[in-house]
Design a protein around this motif. Structure first.
Motif, PDB file in Angstrom:
ATOM      1  N   ALA D  70       0.841  -1.202   0.000  1.00 13.51           N
ATOM      2  CA  ALA D  70       0.000   0.000   0.000  1.00 13.51           C
ATOM      3  C   ALA D  70       0.872   1.245   0.000  1.00 13.51           C
ATOM      4  N   ASN D  71       1.930   1.240   0.782  1.00 15.93           N
ATOM      5  CA  ASN D  71       2.796   2.413   0.865  1.00 15.93           C
ATOM      6  C   ASN D  71       3.610   2.623  -0.406  1.00 15.93           C
ATOM      7  N   ILE D  72       4.106   1.545  -1.001  1.00 18.06           N
ATOM      8  CA  ILE D  72       4.812   1.700  -2.283  1.00 18.06           C
ATOM      9  C   ILE D  72       3.850   2.281  -3.311  1.00 18.06           C
ATOM     10  N   ALA D  73       2.626   1.795  -3.294  1.00 16.90           N
ATOM     11  CA  ALA D  73       1.596   2.271  -4.228  1.00 16.90           C
ATOM     12  C   ALA D  73       1.408   3.776  -4.155  1.00 16.90           C
ATOM     13  N   MET D  74       1.369   4.307  -2.935  1.00 14.57           N
ATOM     14  CA  MET D  74       1.067   5.721  -2.779  1.00 14.57           C
ATOM     15  C   MET D  74       2.237   6.613  -3.174  1.00 14.57           C
ATOM     16  N   GLY D  75       3.448   6.062  -3.237  1.00 20.52           N
ATOM     17  CA  GLY D  75       4.610   6.843  -3.683  1.00 20.52           C
ATOM     18  C   GLY D  75       4.860   8.098  -2.862  1.00 20.52           C
ATOM     19  N   ARG D  76       4.603   8.011  -1.559  1.00 22.30           N
ATOM     20  CA  ARG D  76       4.754   9.204  -0.731  1.00 22.30           C
ATOM     21  C   ARG D  76       6.228   9.473  -0.412  1.00 22.30           C
ATOM     22  N   PRO D  77       6.527  10.719  -0.022  1.00 20.26           N
ATOM     23  CA  PRO D  77       7.929  11.065   0.261  1.00 20.26           C
ATOM     24  C   PRO D  77       8.469  10.382   1.514  1.00 20.26           C
TER      25      PRO D  77
END
Lengths: 145, 145, 145, 145, 145, 145
Positions: D70-77
């Motif tokens: 989920a976190n890789i998906a969101m591409g957040r900083p």
């Protein structure tokens, strides 16, 4: 070893990908992928650049504009710096890049426009360092690429 | 009343926006905005189409490609159907639209590609209904626009 | 013709992709892609399912869980319904699917959890129609797939 | 004072959360939350780790894989560096992490894959510094965590 | 049985959540969650509405404005319709809702503004049906909620 | 020259925008936009701050809360630091900012909450440097703004 096997696996798709990357002035990119996982790197070169960017139906300039737009839209922290360099390399002007920012920014929000301005400004400064290093016969690996 | 005031407020920016919209074959869009808030509609026409789409520096075709790309990237439920119609109206071919989908899909994920295929297919079917209605002298307001 | 050429282009990558799709119970999906652009369809089967889903290093169950998670995270309007069906087909239980929703929902927001519940509920209803149609010897193409 | 009250408020949910965090090797994280707002920190430990991560129905390994995805998906900083460390702590191998990146990257875009590679590479370098500091009896607070 | 156990688990957090939901005119929502997973429903009521929405520090009106903004920003297919109804229920005017759309739309893109207009217009039409049903002593479950 | 022309183009919309920016304590921002493209800067001041932020219908405090929420939601790498400063300038308290983070974080994911905490903490540290510089009669341009 592994890398060689992988290269072999992608065969001329890898070669085609490298040709596209050279046209875009990007042949020394994705080096952290190469270091972490040669197979991933082969897939990036062979599939993404060989099979996708290498497709007919849109000019390289248009693929670049469209990719720049998609990346500006997503407002991600990384991944677009290199596309400003390849845009300039392909003859897209700064004025055109600014217009893409303004156009896309209205479809994905003003902060994506500001994020694009910031990343573009950052990479122009890095480019100066890379060019100076090249002139001096040194290699400068930008952390932004 | 209110609408008139708002139109006046945007003055020739509104007129310029409507001209751009006509070139794109979109003059009858954003009608739910117009119904809900005439001021919002004036801003959309006057600022977005008059001041942004009307800027020099990129051709209308390129602004459309770039907008299509940003919208495909975001994978939103609505808001891109109309851009497939204006793309076709501006002479962008189906083949080119497909290439934008493939290119962008690799930068924003395969489901954004499939979502684009689905929305494009839907709007082509609506277009047939709209064209048939027009031929028959009726008006067909697509819920997708 | 075109389709055949494309299939040939992807060769045994296409065959490998179809094998993965069969294991997942998805062999009749992506039909709107197939209709719009056989080449895009070949790439989806050959690259996405043949070369990506077919990779070793994670079990098919884990690839499915991870894909379900990424798609729930993005909260897109379409593209995840089919993954609930293939999850069930691969033996992932409803309880596990619910846990993925709760876990991911905390990392991407409560509305992504509710959107997942809604899409899962929708596709279970469609599944009943598909199963009934199959039993009756009819084909039911769900608009959600 | 306030913190104590908050801890009390979450009572054994907080304790359960800390147990989960210890299993994941994360007991010294979210310190900037703790500094800014003890109540927010209590909620993160008590609800997110105590009540969500502590649920049965998925193994801790699977919750971690799903969260990573989920976190890789969101591409957040920020926000995913710590999950690479807890993944390794829980016995997920680097090879498996790379496979999650490749799998998710195809559902959310190549730049999310590159962003993941970059963040994973960064945190491995930080881990070396943290391990060296620990060995030397010093504490090294990574700015990435 | 299961539901009762879960309700018990969240105890007065559940009760507090239901009180907040009543103030917002939302007591009959999240019914598909309730049907699929009573535990998930208890968590939504007990944690999200009891512990989060029930916090002091911002008025209910401000929590609603802020939530409306976050949801408009994300441009998701579902999940915001109910927030327009609770906004109106809490005394936020249509004019204010329109201003939130315009303000947020500039930070997250024009299509998020249009998506908001569309969803708001849809739910107003549903509200008429719900109100008519109520008057006639019938129950109308909107598929949008 | 160019800048003057652009300023003229936006005329009193630019002046109105600058007035709003002063009320928000933001008059020295968007300087990289100004440096890269004076026209883009004029549009940001004249349209975004003059025509959008300057609208009646919501108080400045509420526009700021709503904007903060939208930006926290998107979890972008940049673009929200300045809004924490203007929030404080407009009298929104730290406690209220924390509540916005908690509220929004539940609608867009825990990592957007942590990203907000991190960015808020960063800008508070920068603010100290800016205040110290001001006191000492120096100018400190924060890279975060």
């Amino acid at each position: 070893m592994k890398k060689k096997a992988a290269k072999h696996k992608y065969g001329d798709r890898f070669e085609r990908g490298m040709k596209v990357l050279k046209k875009m002035g990007r042949e020394n990119l994705m080096l952290n992928q190469k270091a972490l996982s040669p197979e991933m790197y082969e897939m990036s070169v062979g599939h993404l650049f060989g099979d996708v960017w290498g497709r007919p139906g849109l000019s390289l300039r248009e693929r670049q504009l469209v990719t720049l737009a998609a990346n500006i839209a997503m407002g991600r922290p990384t991944g677009n710096h290199s596309h400003y360099l390849s845009s300039l390399h392909l003859g897209i002007t700064q004025r055109e890049i600014i217009e893409v920012m303004i156009q896309v920014g209205h479809y994905t929000g003003w902060p994506t426009l500001s994020n694009a301005v910031r990343q573009y400004t950052e990479i122009l400064e890095e480019k100066k360092k890379m060019d100076a290093a090249k002139k001096a016969g040194r290699v400068y690996h930008s952390k932004l690429l």
